[in-house]
Design an enzyme around this catalytic site. Structure first.
Site, PDB file in Angstrom:
ATOM      1  CE  LYS A   1      -2.167   1.355   3.684  1.00 55.73           C
ATOM      2  NZ  LYS A   1      -3.034   1.465   4.575  1.00 55.73           N
TER       3      LYS A   1
ATOM      4  CG  ASP B   1      -7.629   3.495   1.584  1.00 55.48           C
ATOM      5  OD1 ASP B   1      -8.298   2.862   0.843  1.00 55.48           O
ATOM      6  OD2 ASP B   1      -7.681   4.594   1.885  1.00 55.48           O
TER       7      ASP B   1
END
Length: 244
Positions: free
Chosen positions: A133, A151
């Site tokens: 991420k 996310d």
């Protein structure tokens, strides 16, 4: 009220087309979609993204100007006084773990990458505290290399849109990448994050005020009456046509 969308009978081609239309419409709904973290270079973005874990972007942006001024290079983080760094990071939460990550990142960049943030995912994920991420955020916004950042918002919306049934972020990323054009990977993430914050909330999504209603199999999870739904919308620029 739109008819229920049955994704169980949707062909792969139809799902791809719907996914790409969703991204286009998200661009109309959120023309201001962008990364909310403030930064001037790849190192600053990497640091800000690490600090954003379990913390609001607003709070990170309040803390980082002093951090960036005090630690302008990878070597500066590597040689940081731990107590001083922890004190600066305290407002972001989990400050001890974040200080450990930043000191470790500084040391790794200095020792293995000449003090520069590497521009590849494989290299970035070898840094302490950096997962896919964070790596995709840095690649997409500092290097212009497309990447899907999964996310909590992107994961939630992807499932609500019926684009995936996966919970693992890596699998969600893979399925979104397969549906979307690479040039849209980064901006799609930004737009979904904005939509998650403004409309498609975890508890009560503003379904009746959402222009994606006809494309969303989860329509009805939140209030469908336009007036009630509109009161749930947060921080938008102007009005958006409901139920397009």
């Amino acid at each position: 009220m739109p008819a229920a969308l049955d994704v169980a009978t949707e062909t792969p081609l139809a799902r791809t087309r719907r996914a790409r239309r969703i991204v286009r419409l998200l661009g109309e709904i959120h023309p201001d979609a962008r990364i909310a973290l403030h930064f001037d270079n790849a190192l600053e973005l990497l640091v800000a993204t690490v600090l954003s874990a379990q913390c609001t972007d607003k709070k990170v942006n309040e803390v980082t100007p002093a951090v960036f001024a005090r630690y302008p290079s990878a070597a500066a983080y590597a040689g940081a006084d731990r107590a001083e760094l922890e004190a600066m990071l305290r407002p972001t939460g989990f400050f001890r773990a974040k200080a450990n990550s930043l000191i470790g990142i500084g040391a790794a960049l200095t020792e293995r990458f000449g003090g520069e943030v590497p521009g590849s995912l494989d290299a970035l994920v070898t840094l302490p505290g950096v997962g896919r991420k964070t790596a995709n955020v840095v690649l997409g916004h500092a290097f212009g290399t497309p990447g899907v950042t999964v996310d909590t918002h992107v994961g939630r919306l992807s499932r609500r849109f019926g684009l995936t049934d996966q919970n693992d972020p890596v699998r969600v990323e893979a399925e979104l990448c397969a549906l979307l054009e690479p040039r849209d990977w980064t901006i799609a993430s930004d737009r979904m994050i904005f939509h998650g914050r403004r409309y498609c909330h975890a508890r009560r999504p503003a379904c009746g005020a959402c222009a994606l209603a006809r494309l969303c199999p989860s329509f009805g999870l939140g209030p469908t009456e336009a007036g009630e739904a509109a009161r749930l919308v947060r921080g938008t620029r102007g009005d958006v046509e409901a139920l397009r």
